[in-house]
Design a protein around this motif. Structure first.
Motif, PDB file in Angstrom:
ATOM      1  N   HIS A   1       0.810  -1.217   0.000  1.00 29.97           N
ATOM      2  CA  HIS A   1       0.000   0.000   0.000  1.00 29.97           C
ATOM      3  C   HIS A   1       0.845   1.269   0.000  1.00 29.97           C
ATOM      4  N   PHE A   2       2.154   1.160  -0.247  1.00 26.91           N
ATOM      5  CA  PHE A   2       3.055   2.313  -0.198  1.00 26.91           C
ATOM      6  C   PHE A   2       2.723   3.290  -1.320  1.00 26.91           C
ATOM      7  N   ASP A   3       2.597   4.549  -0.963  1.00 27.93           N
ATOM      8  CA  ASP A   3       2.254   5.584  -1.928  1.00 27.93           C
ATOM      9  C   ASP A   3       3.336   6.644  -2.053  1.00 27.93           C
ATOM     10  N   ILE A   4       3.428   7.468  -1.035  1.00 25.30           N
ATOM     11  CA  ILE A   4       4.130   8.726  -1.193  1.00 25.30           C
ATOM     12  C   ILE A   4       5.395   8.822  -0.354  1.00 25.30           C
TER      13      ILE A   4
ATOM     14  N   HIS B   1       0.586   2.862   7.375  1.00 22.57           N
ATOM     15  CA  HIS B   1       0.078   1.570   6.904  1.00 22.57           C
ATOM     16  C   HIS B   1       0.648   0.413   7.727  1.00 22.57           C
ATOM     17  N   LEU B   2       1.884   0.565   8.183  1.00 20.96           N
ATOM     18  CA  LEU B   2       2.473  -0.450   9.051  1.00 20.96           C
ATOM     19  C   LEU B   2       1.684  -0.549  10.358  1.00 20.96           C
TER      20      LEU B   2
ATOM     21  N   TYR C   1     -12.104   1.956   6.397  1.00 18.66           N
ATOM     22  CA  TYR C   1     -10.879   2.770   6.382  1.00 18.66           C
ATOM     23  C   TYR C   1     -10.677   3.407   5.013  1.00 18.66           C
ATOM     24  N   ASN C   2     -10.889   2.627   3.959  1.00 13.95           N
ATOM     25  CA  ASN C   2     -10.718   3.155   2.597  1.00 13.95           C
ATOM     26  C   ASN C   2     -11.725   4.266   2.295  1.00 13.95           C
TER      27      ASN C   2
ATOM     28  N   LEU D   1     -12.132  -8.035   9.222  1.00 12.73           N
ATOM     29  CA  LEU D   1     -10.992  -7.307   8.663  1.00 12.73           C
ATOM     30  C   LEU D   1     -11.345  -6.660   7.331  1.00 12.73           C
ATOM     31  N   VAL D   2     -12.107  -7.380   6.514  1.00 14.31           N
ATOM     32  CA  VAL D   2     -12.550  -6.834   5.231  1.00 14.31           C
ATOM     33  C   VAL D   2     -13.433  -5.614   5.465  1.00 14.31           C
ATOM     34  N   LEU D   3     -14.323  -5.703   6.436  1.00 13.32           N
ATOM     35  CA  LEU D   3     -15.209  -4.577   6.765  1.00 13.32           C
ATOM     36  C   LEU D   3     -14.426  -3.371   7.273  1.00 13.32           C
ATOM     37  N   VAL D   4     -13.498  -3.594   8.185  1.00  5.44           N
ATOM     38  CA  VAL D   4     -12.686  -2.492   8.730  1.00  5.44           C
ATOM     39  C   VAL D   4     -11.834  -1.866   7.632  1.00  5.44           C
TER      40      VAL D   4
END
Length: 80
Positions: free
Chosen positions: A37-40, A48-49, A75-76, A68-71
């Motif tokens: 998930h690394f972006d910037i 993210h860690l 979050y997204n 976990l999928v729901l959380v």
């Protein structure tokens, strides 16, 4: 703090002390999650860690993958 730990053990949140293998697994999977998930920047990587560590701990306490999928979905929604 001691009262929280006692209450958490009584409620079944903390079953035993984590061993080195559990900690290594949590850190490795969280690192992989953060690199995928690394972006910037480094701060995003660390965020993210931390989120990956929280997700691992959530799974270890609930043993429910759908949570976990729901959380992650919630979050997204708020991260965008």
């Amino acid at each position: 703090m001691n009262q929280f730990i006692t209450l958490a053990r009584f409620d079944g949140i903390i079953h035993t002390r984590p061993n080195i293998r559990d900690i290594a697994t949590i850190l490795l999977s969280s690192l992989l999650f953060s690199f995928v998930h690394f972006d910037i920047s480094l701060s995003v990587l660390l965020g993210h860690l931390f989120f990956g560590i929280l997700m691992c701990l959530l799974y270890l306490t609930t043993k429910r993958l759908w949570l976990l999928v729901l959380v992650h979905g919630i979050y997204n929604i708020f991260a965008m």
